[in-house]
Write an enzyme that holds these catalytic residues in place. Structure first.
Site, PDB file in Angstrom:
ATOM      1  N   SER A 409       0.825  -1.207   0.000  1.00  0.00           N
ATOM      2  CA  SER A 409       0.000   0.000   0.000  1.00  0.00           C
ATOM      3  C   SER A 409       0.856   1.253   0.000  1.00  0.00           C
ATOM      4  O   SER A 409       0.407   2.300  -0.426  1.00  0.00           O
ATOM      5  CB  SER A 409      -0.873   0.056   1.244  1.00  0.00           C
ATOM      6  N   HIS A 430      -0.955  -2.199  -7.149  1.00  0.00           N
ATOM      7  CA  HIS A 430      -1.685  -1.876  -5.926  1.00  0.00           C
ATOM      8  C   HIS A 430      -3.181  -2.018  -6.163  1.00  0.00           C
ATOM      9  O   HIS A 430      -3.813  -1.128  -6.730  1.00  0.00           O
ATOM     10  CB  HIS A 430      -1.322  -0.453  -5.470  1.00  0.00           C
TER      11      HIS A 430
END
Ligand code: NAD
Length: 698
Positions: A409, A430
């Site tokens: 993240s 992501h």
């Protein structure tokens, strides 16, 4: 004079719409079509006319870029062409393959006959761009297919298959095989007739239920958050039933003009074009070779790994799912099965297809099973040490040319890449939670990531039906970096006098899918708590810091999963309930920080939270972390519940006017200090009288 897109087949003139890639009916296409029709009408040898699309489809619609420009209405307009077709004694047949969308279908409805190849799709998706079909579609479709079909296709924007279109009276024949021969045969048959059906001369059948329009209006007002386009679509369909054709057309034009000039439609068209722009990568030639991904390795079967594995399996790609412990693997697989079973139970997926998808996911505890993967995606704990060790092992194991991706993240993709001997093969992918549902994937380009690895990643993400947006490396990339600013302001507002429910209420009224605090409770407060604890030693002491979230975590309030966070939750319920204990904690924190609480307005909440996003977005843009402001908008709309009808934070700032946004940011800077240092790019754009959309990186 007939053009090269005109040919004669016996007594049938075949006119081809030829404007790659989607045969959009721009001005040049209309001019050519009108000239070719004239040629066919004036040639006595021509008994019938077939209009067909070149390439893969009939016509994808109007030119979206030309809306609001004089070119969209320049003569011959499609209305004028259709009017002349309707007056023609020679039958005109639209022969549809691939798809007929928007103006393409409206035009086809203006022809006397329609023949569609099996597999073709007919649709009026204008509502998805905040518009209505303004080329007569709202008046002709109810006349051809009835009001129920019109509601489905115009208000819901659902396309009809060729067979459905036949069933509803929208097409006259379905061609099972090749289209042109079928269309020529059809033309030969109808050429014998003395007159030909004209949609505009028909009466639209009134709905059986006398309350039909009333019921629909109530349904739409409740379900579409009062957005203007669906209601305007309904009003036009109603006009088709109640007004003569010409008046209905006038009404449709007026309502279209209102919508096309409104902010909602501009925002939705911005996002439509933004998706196309996001596929273009500066410095990466469009012909950069992408490796075909046939087998994917996913490491970690937790929240993210499970969803990522499902996304590939659902798209027909083989997955090897790796875990360290059998229990974790079993748990992960059970969740995957439960998720598919849920979709089956809703009637959205056949059991056999769900079984095939599950069967594509091969669980394993042996890392060696990843050796043959074309792409490996790591989704293990957010810990740099763990990730580096893992990438070192992948480097030793994976085949040459494999893409090695991390789902981190916010960790540094360059540092992860440096733990391998092939940093050019390493990239960030992501995904957003829940990964089997959310469309957005931030594709994080590392310092050394190769063009081929970027191309492969962008391509495979699109192949699994998701939206890849390229970003650069920094803490939190684009989305999480910006959201940190927004989250911080929301917490400061609590200390200054607001409550979680007031902040969330104001943000939801602005249009966000969820408020800041309900969102935190859903995601869990513990993960950010542990990262705050890690950063505590290095946090600059002079900067303001809100302790509210830390206090909640110290009480074991991690959000929904523990039954309490910024709100409390009844057992088994996801409905946030305001909690007086939270108010006490907030008041206590404010007191300790020496803040006198005051009344905070909803307007201030929106400005503080949203302009915090905008100011950081400007920094992201200037640093080249995002390629263009519309990429940031895509990230926010598709990953963070930002309302599409506002176009994303950067588009929203452009709509408000950057000068005004900048003025407020300067005011917040004076009041609240360094967090609000205006982004230099924002200042520059304001001085130059420009908007974010004008910004082109050097
Ligand atoms: P999680 O704790 O739910 O799952 C991690 C899984 O990885 C666990 O099942 C664990 O057993 C397994 N694992 C750990 N080390 C392993 C190893 N060496 N080999 C194989 N399996 C191993 O975590 P998560 O929420 O799925 O997050 C995973 C990653 O995705 C993190 O980097 C996180 O930052 C990122 N991420 C999370 C979210 C989110 O909303 N949860 C969103 C985007 C990205």
């Amino acid at each position: 004079m007939a053009s090269e897109n005109y040919s004669l087949h016996g007594g049938v003139a075949v006119l081809t719409l030829n404007n790659p890639p989607v045969n959009a009916m721009g001005h040049a296409v209309r001019q050519e079509l009108a000239a070719n029709l004239d040629a066919a009408w004036s040639d006595p040898a021509v008994k019938a006319i077939v209009i067909i699309g070149a390439g893969k489809l009939f016509c994808g619609g109007a030119d979206v870029k030309a809306f609001n420009t004089p070119a969209s209405r320049a003569e011959p307009s499609s209305r004028t062409i259709v009017r002349r077709i309707e007056e023609s004694a020679k039958p005109v047949i639209a022969a549809i393959h691939g798809s007929a969308l928007g103006l393409g279908l409206e035009f086809a409805m203006g022809c006397h006959y329609r023949i569609a190849q099996r597999g073709a799709k007919l649709g009026l998706p204008e509502v998805k761009l905040g518009l209505l079909p303004g080329g007569g579609g709202t008046q002709r479709l109810p006349r051809l297919a009835g009001v129920e079909a019109a509601v489905r296709m115009i208000i819901e924007g659902d396309p009809a298959s060729a067979d459905e279109a036949l069933g509803m009276g929208l097409v006259d024949e379905v061609a099972a095989g090749e289209l042109l021969p079928a269309a020529l045969a059809f033309a030969g048959r109808v050429a014998q007739r003395s007159d030909h059906p004209v949609a505009s001369q028909r009466q639209a059948p009134a709905p059986a239920d006398p309350k039909f329009f009333e019921t629909q209006r109530a349904r739409i007002a409740a379900g579409k958050r009062g957005l203007p386009a669906p209601l305007e679509c309904l009003a036009c369909i109603e006009a088709a039933v109640t007004l003569p054709f010409d008046e209905g057309m006038k009404f449709e034009r007026e309502r279209f003009d209102v919508l096309v000039n409104g902010t909602e439609s501009k925002a939705l068209r911005h996002l439509f074009l933004a998706e196309r722009a996001a596929a273009k990568i500066a410095g990466l030639p469009t012909d950069t070779p992408a490796t075909e991904v046939r087998k994917v390795g996913v490491i970690g079967a937790g929240t993210m790994g499970g969803g990522i594995a499902m996304s590939f399996a659902s798209a027909g790609i083989e997955v090897v799912l790796l875990e360290t412990k059998p229990e974790a693997l079993d748990r992960g697989l059970a969740t995957i099965r439960k998720n598919y079973a849920g979709t089956v139970a809703k009637g959205k997926l056949a059991q056999e297809e769900a079984d095939r998808r599950v069967a594509r996911i091969r669980p394993t505890l042996e890392m060696a099973d990843l050796a043959g993967a074309d792409l490996v995606i790591e989704a293990v704990f957010e810990d740099m040490g763990v990730k580096k060790e893992l990438f070192g092992k992948l480097d030793a194991l994976c085949k040459k040319g494999a893409v090695l991706a991390t789902n981190t993240s916010r960790l540094d993709v360059n540092e992860i890449a440096a733990s391998t001997s092939r940093p050019a093969s390493v990239i960030g992918l992501h995904f957003f939670s829940p990964a089997n549902v959310m469309r957005l994937v931030e594709v994080v380009r590392g310092r050394e990531t190769s063009p081929e690895v970027i191309a492969t990643s962008m391509t495979v993400v699109r192949k699994i039906g998701k939206l890849p947006v390229l970003v650069g490396v920094c803490d939190g990339f684009v989305g999480n970096r910006m959201v940190a600013q927004y989250a911080r302001e929301a917490e400061f507002l609590l200390e200054e006098g607001a409550t979680p429910q007031q902040v969330d209420g104001a943000l939801k009224k602005f249009g966000l899918a969820m408020g800041r605090f309900a969102m935190s409770d859903l995601a869990g407060l513990d993960i950010s708590w542990s990262s705050r604890k890690r950063q505590a030693a290095t946090r600059p002491a002079h900067l303001r810091y809100s302790r509210v979230a830390d206090r909640l975590c110290e009480l074991g309030r991690f959000g929904q999963k523990t039954g309490a966070g910024f709100y409390k939750y009844e057992a088994g319920s996801r409905t946030p309930v305001p909690d007086p204990l939270v108010d006490e904690i907030i008041e206590q924190c404010a007191k300790e920080a020496g803040i006198t609480r005051r009344a905070v307005s909803d307007g201030e909440i929106v400005e503080r939270c949203i302009y915090a996003l905008v100011n950081e977005g400007a920094k992201v843009l200037e640093e080249g972390i995002a390629q263009r402001s519309s990429d940031i908008d895509l990230i926010y709309v598709n990953g963070y519940g930002f309302p599409a009808w506002r176009g994303g934070p950067m588009f929203y700032a452009d709509t408000v006017g950057l000068a005004q946004v900048y003025e407020r940011i300067r005011e917040f800077h004076r009041q609240h200090g360094e967090f609000w240092t205006p982004a230099p790019l924002l200042k520059r754009l304001v001085e130059e009288g420009k908007s974010f959309k004008d910004f082109v990186p050097e």
